[in-house]
Design a protein around this motif. Structure first.
Motif, PDB file in Angstrom:
ATOM      1  N   VAL A  56      -9.777  -6.511  -7.449  1.00  0.00           N
ATOM      2  CA  VAL A  56      -9.573  -5.399  -6.520  1.00  0.00           C
ATOM      3  C   VAL A  56      -9.838  -5.841  -5.080  1.00  0.00           C
ATOM      4  CG1 VAL A  56     -10.391  -3.114  -5.818  1.00  0.00           C
ATOM      5  CG2 VAL A  56     -10.077  -3.619  -8.238  1.00  0.00           C
TER       6      VAL A  56
ATOM      7  N   SER B 188      -7.284  -5.699  -1.953  1.00  0.00           N
ATOM      8  CA  SER B 188      -7.661  -4.927  -0.768  1.00  0.00           C
ATOM      9  C   SER B 188      -7.495  -5.757   0.492  1.00  0.00           C
ATOM     10  CB  SER B 188      -9.108  -4.446  -0.901  1.00  0.00           C
ATOM     11  OG  SER B 188      -9.520  -3.751   0.260  1.00  0.00           O
TER      12      SER B 188
ATOM     13  N   ARG C 233       0.823  -1.196   0.000  1.00  0.00           N
ATOM     14  CA  ARG C 233       0.000   0.000   0.000  1.00  0.00           C
ATOM     15  C   ARG C 233       0.864   1.256   0.000  1.00  0.00           C
ATOM     16  NH1 ARG C 233      -2.942  -1.324   3.832  1.00  0.00           N
ATOM     17  NH2 ARG C 233      -1.885  -0.296   5.567  1.00  0.00           N
TER      18      ARG C 233
ATOM     19  N   ASN D  92       1.554   6.985  -6.831  1.00  0.00           N
ATOM     20  CA  ASN D  92       0.279   7.569  -7.272  1.00  0.00           C
ATOM     21  C   ASN D  92      -0.557   6.567  -8.063  1.00  0.00           C
ATOM     22  OD1 ASN D  92       0.781  10.204  -6.190  1.00  0.00           O
ATOM     23  ND2 ASN D  92       2.194  10.564  -7.902  1.00  0.00           N
ATOM     24  N   MET D  93      -0.579   5.319  -7.582  1.00  0.00           N
ATOM     25  CA  MET D  93      -1.305   4.255  -8.260  1.00  0.00           C
ATOM     26  C   MET D  93      -2.512   3.848  -7.412  1.00  0.00           C
ATOM     27  SD  MET D  93       0.118   0.466  -9.409  1.00  0.00           S
ATOM     28  CE  MET D  93       1.509   1.204 -10.266  1.00  0.00           C
ATOM     29  N   THR D  94      -3.671   3.821  -8.026  1.00  0.00           N
ATOM     30  CA  THR D  94      -4.861   3.387  -7.303  1.00  0.00           C
ATOM     31  C   THR D  94      -4.869   1.863  -7.189  1.00  0.00           C
ATOM     32  OG1 THR D  94      -6.248   3.156  -9.266  1.00  0.00           O
ATOM     33  CG2 THR D  94      -6.130   5.343  -8.246  1.00  0.00           C
ATOM     34  N   LEU D  95      -5.683   1.370  -6.279  1.00  0.00           N
ATOM     35  CA  LEU D  95      -5.804  -0.076  -6.114  1.00  0.00           C
ATOM     36  C   LEU D  95      -6.350  -0.706  -7.390  1.00  0.00           C
ATOM     37  CD1 LEU D  95      -5.348  -2.252  -3.949  1.00  0.00           C
ATOM     38  CD2 LEU D  95      -7.746  -1.993  -3.299  1.00  0.00           C
ATOM     39  N   HIS D  96      -7.268   0.007  -8.051  1.00  0.00           N
ATOM     40  CA  HIS D  96      -7.835  -0.495  -9.295  1.00  0.00           C
ATOM     41  C   HIS D  96      -6.761  -0.613 -10.378  1.00  0.00           C
ATOM     42  CE1 HIS D  96     -10.831  -1.271 -12.385  1.00  0.00           C
ATOM     43  NE2 HIS D  96     -10.303  -0.313 -13.111  1.00  0.00           N
ATOM     44  N   GLU D  97      -5.867   0.383 -10.463  1.00  0.00           N
ATOM     45  CA  GLU D  97      -4.791   0.339 -11.453  1.00  0.00           C
ATOM     46  C   GLU D  97      -3.840  -0.820 -11.187  1.00  0.00           C
ATOM     47  OE1 GLU D  97      -3.292   4.268 -10.887  1.00  0.00           O
ATOM     48  OE2 GLU D  97      -4.344   5.088 -12.619  1.00  0.00           O
TER      49      GLU D  97
ATOM     50  N   ARG E 216       2.457   1.642  -3.458  1.00  0.00           N
ATOM     51  CA  ARG E 216       1.435   1.996  -4.441  1.00  0.00           C
ATOM     52  C   ARG E 216       1.086   3.479  -4.364  1.00  0.00           C
ATOM     53  NH1 ARG E 216      -3.831   2.437  -3.817  1.00  0.00           N
ATOM     54  NH2 ARG E 216      -3.954   1.288  -1.833  1.00  0.00           N
ATOM     55  N   LYS E 217       0.894   3.964  -3.135  1.00  0.00           N
ATOM     56  CA  LYS E 217       0.538   5.371  -2.970  1.00  0.00           C
ATOM     57  C   LYS E 217       1.700   6.287  -3.348  1.00  0.00           C
ATOM     58  CE  LYS E 217      -3.067   4.701   0.506  1.00  0.00           C
ATOM     59  NZ  LYS E 217      -3.520   5.007   1.892  1.00  0.00           N
TER      60      LYS E 217
END
Length: 229
Positions: free
Chosen positions: A29, A33, A8, A15-20, A11-12
């Motif tokens: 997803v 999660s 997590r 700047n990557m969303t969980l969906h990406e 990823r943040k």
């Protein structure tokens, strides 16, 4: 830091969303999660896909170093130092480890050849023990169930080549290989299975010549695999 928390964080930082991330690793997803929240196990294949998507080595998913605003480690375990070879590599023990159940070949599953750690993380896990002294085995038998579960990875200190106090050892006795707890009582060694369904047995003083210790077990790591489709 747990892998889910680190994923997590990375990823943040990118700047990557969980969906990406889910699209890049071809996963659901919801699965990712739950993984990030530590509520789901993960396979080596999925970890490799996540590392590739985040453009980091797999060992970075187990790091606790600080990230700068570019997503790169700012501590001594930076990706630059990892690329320079600052990696603690644990290879599989070249020893047919089983728990004494015939046939012995069915007691070991070689699912992992090696694991790499960032060195400062390895120092937390293994202390100051040189990587040449630490090897891994994947155990399939259930005689140590309750302490070491079937399928667990065990990390073995191969610098220990003889009985060195009560503990769990990988050893050969009279041509058979075992992962058992050894306890010395007077001049005998008691061979103990933590699973009460297995009987303990002894190695007498006169039988010590048949005992060949491959190493002492340092720790074990659970391997959880869940299929989703």
């Amino acid at each position: 830091m747990k892998p889910g928390e680190r994923i997590r964080q990375l990823r943040k930082a990118n700047n990557m969303t969980l969906h990406e991330l889910a699209l890049r690793v071809e996963s659901d997803v919801g699965n990712l999660s739950r993984l990030e929240r530590g509520r789901q196990g993960y396979s080596d294949a999925l970890l490799q896909k996540i590392a590739d998507a985040l453009t980091v080595p797999v060992s970075e998913l187990f790091s606790s170093g600080e990230l700068n605003n570019t997503g790169v480690l700012s501590s001594v375990d930076s990706l630059t130092s990892v690329r320079r070879g600052d990696v603690y590599r644990v290879d599989v023990l070249d020893f047919a480890a089983n728990e004494g159940v015939d046939p012995p070949a069915r007691e070991v599953v070689e699912v992992i050849k090696s694991i790499e750690y960032v060195r400062n993380e390895a120092s937390v896990i293994f202390g100051n023990k040189p990587e040449a002294y630490v090897k891994l085995i994947n155990v399939r038998g259930d005689s140590m169930e309750g302490t070491i579960e079937p399928g667990d990875l065990i990390f073995v200190d191969v610098s220990v080549s003889s009985f060195d106090g009560d503990g769990i050892y990988v050893f050969d006795f009279n041509g058979d290989t075992f992962v058992k707890r050894l306890q010395k009582v007077k001049t005998e060694l008691y061979v103990i299975s933590d699973n009460p369904r297995y009987k303990e047995w002894t190695i007498s003083h006169h039988e010590m010549a048949m005992l060949n210790v491959a190493g002492r077990v340092l720790l074990s790591q659970s391997q959880q695999f869940r299929r989703h489709g």
